[in-house]
Design an enzyme around this catalytic site. Structure first.
Site, PDB file in Angstrom:
ATOM      1  N   CYS A  27      -2.079  -2.532   7.815  1.00  0.00           N
ATOM      2  CA  CYS A  27      -2.036  -3.469   6.685  1.00  0.00           C
ATOM      3  C   CYS A  27      -0.802  -4.357   6.679  1.00  0.00           C
ATOM      4  O   CYS A  27      -0.863  -5.506   6.221  1.00  0.00           O
ATOM      5  CB  CYS A  27      -2.183  -2.702   5.380  1.00  0.00           C
ATOM      6  SG  CYS A  27      -3.858  -2.015   5.219  1.00  0.00           S
TER       7      CYS A  27
ATOM      8  N   LYS B 265      -6.576  -5.014  -3.112  1.00  0.00           N
ATOM      9  CA  LYS B 265      -7.209  -5.659  -1.944  1.00  0.00           C
ATOM     10  C   LYS B 265      -8.254  -4.732  -1.328  1.00  0.00           C
ATOM     11  O   LYS B 265      -7.991  -3.550  -1.116  1.00  0.00           O
ATOM     12  CB  LYS B 265      -6.133  -6.049  -0.909  1.00  0.00           C
ATOM     13  CG  LYS B 265      -5.334  -4.895  -0.327  1.00  0.00           C
ATOM     14  CD  LYS B 265      -4.216  -5.446   0.551  1.00  0.00           C
ATOM     15  CE  LYS B 265      -3.458  -4.367   1.297  1.00  0.00           C
ATOM     16  NZ  LYS B 265      -4.225  -3.567   2.242  1.00  0.00           N
TER      17      LYS B 265
ATOM     18  N   ASP C  75       0.787  -1.247   0.000  1.00  0.00           N
ATOM     19  CA  ASP C  75       0.000   0.000   0.000  1.00  0.00           C
ATOM     20  C   ASP C  75       0.820   1.298   0.000  1.00  0.00           C
ATOM     21  O   ASP C  75       0.460   2.272   0.694  1.00  0.00           O
ATOM     22  CB  ASP C  75      -0.954   0.019   1.206  1.00  0.00           C
ATOM     23  CG  ASP C  75      -1.959  -1.113   1.179  1.00  0.00           C
ATOM     24  OD1 ASP C  75      -1.943  -1.906   0.220  1.00  0.00           O
ATOM     25  OD2 ASP C  75      -2.747  -1.224   2.141  1.00  0.00           O
TER      26      ASP C  75
HETATM   27  C1  C5J Z   1      -3.090   0.629   5.536  1.00  0.00           C
HETATM   28  C2  C5J Z   1      -4.855   1.873   6.598  1.00  0.00           C
HETATM   29  N1  C5J Z   1      -2.543   0.439   4.348  1.00  0.00           N
HETATM   30  N2  C5J Z   1      -4.102   2.253   7.624  1.00  0.00           N
HETATM   31  N3  C5J Z   1      -4.330   1.187   5.555  1.00  0.00           N
HETATM   32  O1  C5J Z   1      -2.480   0.365   6.551  1.00  0.00           O
HETATM   33  O2  C5J Z   1      -6.027   2.147   6.579  1.00  0.00           O
END
Ligand code: C5J
Length: 232
Positions: A168, A135, A30
Site C-alpha cells: 500500500c 480505501k 493503514d
Molecule cells: C497494505 C496489504 N496495507 N498488504 N495491505 O499494504 O494487503
C-alpha cells in the site's frame, strides 16, 4: 512552481529533498490493528508482526512533531463496506485462504469498516480534524477523495509512512507521483513483513534518479520542521 521561502533541504536518496512544510502533508498508510497487532489477521496468516511494529514509535514521534507544528495529517485504512459491494471478487478469493476479507477473523470481520481489526492502532489514533481516508484498494487515491482534499489544502508534497512498504505504501507513492505530488518516504516509518521486500520496496522508489520519490530518515524531517517553525 517556486518553493516557498520556508522550504528546507533535507538529506535523502537519491539527492536532497526540498521540504516545504506548509505544502506538505503527512500521509499515514493503514496502521490498522489487523495488520499490526498480535492476534490480528496479519499474524493469523503467519506473518511476523514485529516487522511492522518497529515502525510504531518512529511514526509516533513524527506525528507528534507534525501536530505540534500545525501541519496537515491524513490517515488511511484499507477496508470494505459491510455488504462487500466494493470488494472485487478476485480480491475476495485471491490467496485461497480458509478465511478471507469479509469473513469473521480474530478481531471481527476481516478488513470490514466498523470492525475492531479495521481500526487504527491506539498509538497513532487520528485526532479530530485529521481526515481518515477509507480505501477499498491498495493505493490511497483510487476510489477515494484524497486528491480533492489535498488540492483544497494546497498540498504538493507528501511524507508517506505506514504499512506495508511494498504494497500500500508503494502503490500510493506511485499514484501520487502520477498526480504531480513529490513524495518523501522515511525508511524507519514504513514496514514490511518481509525484510527483502522492505529493502526492494524502498529501492524501487529512489532508483533511476528518484523515479517515484525520495527515501530518507524521519529524524531529518523532524529537524527540518523544528528549524522551519523556530522563532528567530
Ligand atoms: C497494505 C496489504 N496495507 N498488504 N495491505 O499494504 O494487503
Amino acid at each position: 512552481m517556486s518553493p516557498s521561502p520556508n522550504a528546507v533541504e533535507i538529506a535523502a536518496e537519491p539527492y536532497p529533498f526540498l521540504f516545504d512544510p506548509a505544502a506538505c502533508a503527512l500521509l499515514i498508510i493503514d496502521m490498522q490493528r489487523d495488520f499490526l497487532e498480535p492476534g490480528g489477521f496479519g499474524e493469523m496468516l503467519g506473518n511476523d508482526v514485529s516487522q511492522l511494529r518497529r515502525t510504531i514509535a518512529p511514526n509516533q514521534r513524527l506525528l507528534a512533531a507534525w501536530r505540534a507544528a500545525g501541519l496537515t495529517v491524513l490517515h488511511t485504512r484499507e477496508g470494505h463496506r459491510p455488504d462487500l459491494s466494493d470488494l472485487p471478487p478476485c480480491k475476495k478469493i485471491r490467496g485461497r485462504a480458509a478465511q478471507s476479507i469479509g469473513d469473521r477473523g480474530p478481531m471481527g470481520r476481516i478488513l470490514v469498516r466498523g470492525e475492531a481489526g479495521h481500526d487504527i492502532i491506539t498509538e497513532l489514533y487520528p485526532q479530530p480534524g485529521e481526515p481518515v481516508i477509507d480505501k477499498p484498494g491498495k493505493g490511497a487515491f483510487w476510489a477515494t477523495d484524497l486528491h480533492a482534499i489535498l488540492q483544497h489544502r494546497g498540498i504538493r508534497q507528501l511524507v508517506v509512512t505506514g504499512v506495508t512498504t511494498e504494497v500500500c505504501v508503494n502503490t500510493t507513492v506511485r499514484e501520487a507521483n502520477d498526480r504531480g505530488y513529490d513524495c518523501f518516504v522515511p525508511e524507519d516509518c514504513v514496514g514490511s513483513y518481509f525484510p527483502a521486500f522492505q529493502d526492494y520496496g524502498l529501492r524501487m522508489i529512489k532508483a533511476q534518479g528518484g523515479i517515484f520519490g525520495w527515501v530518507g530518515h524521519s529524524s531529518a524531517v523532524m529537524a527540518a520542521i523544528e528549524s522551519s517553525t523556530a522563532t528567530p
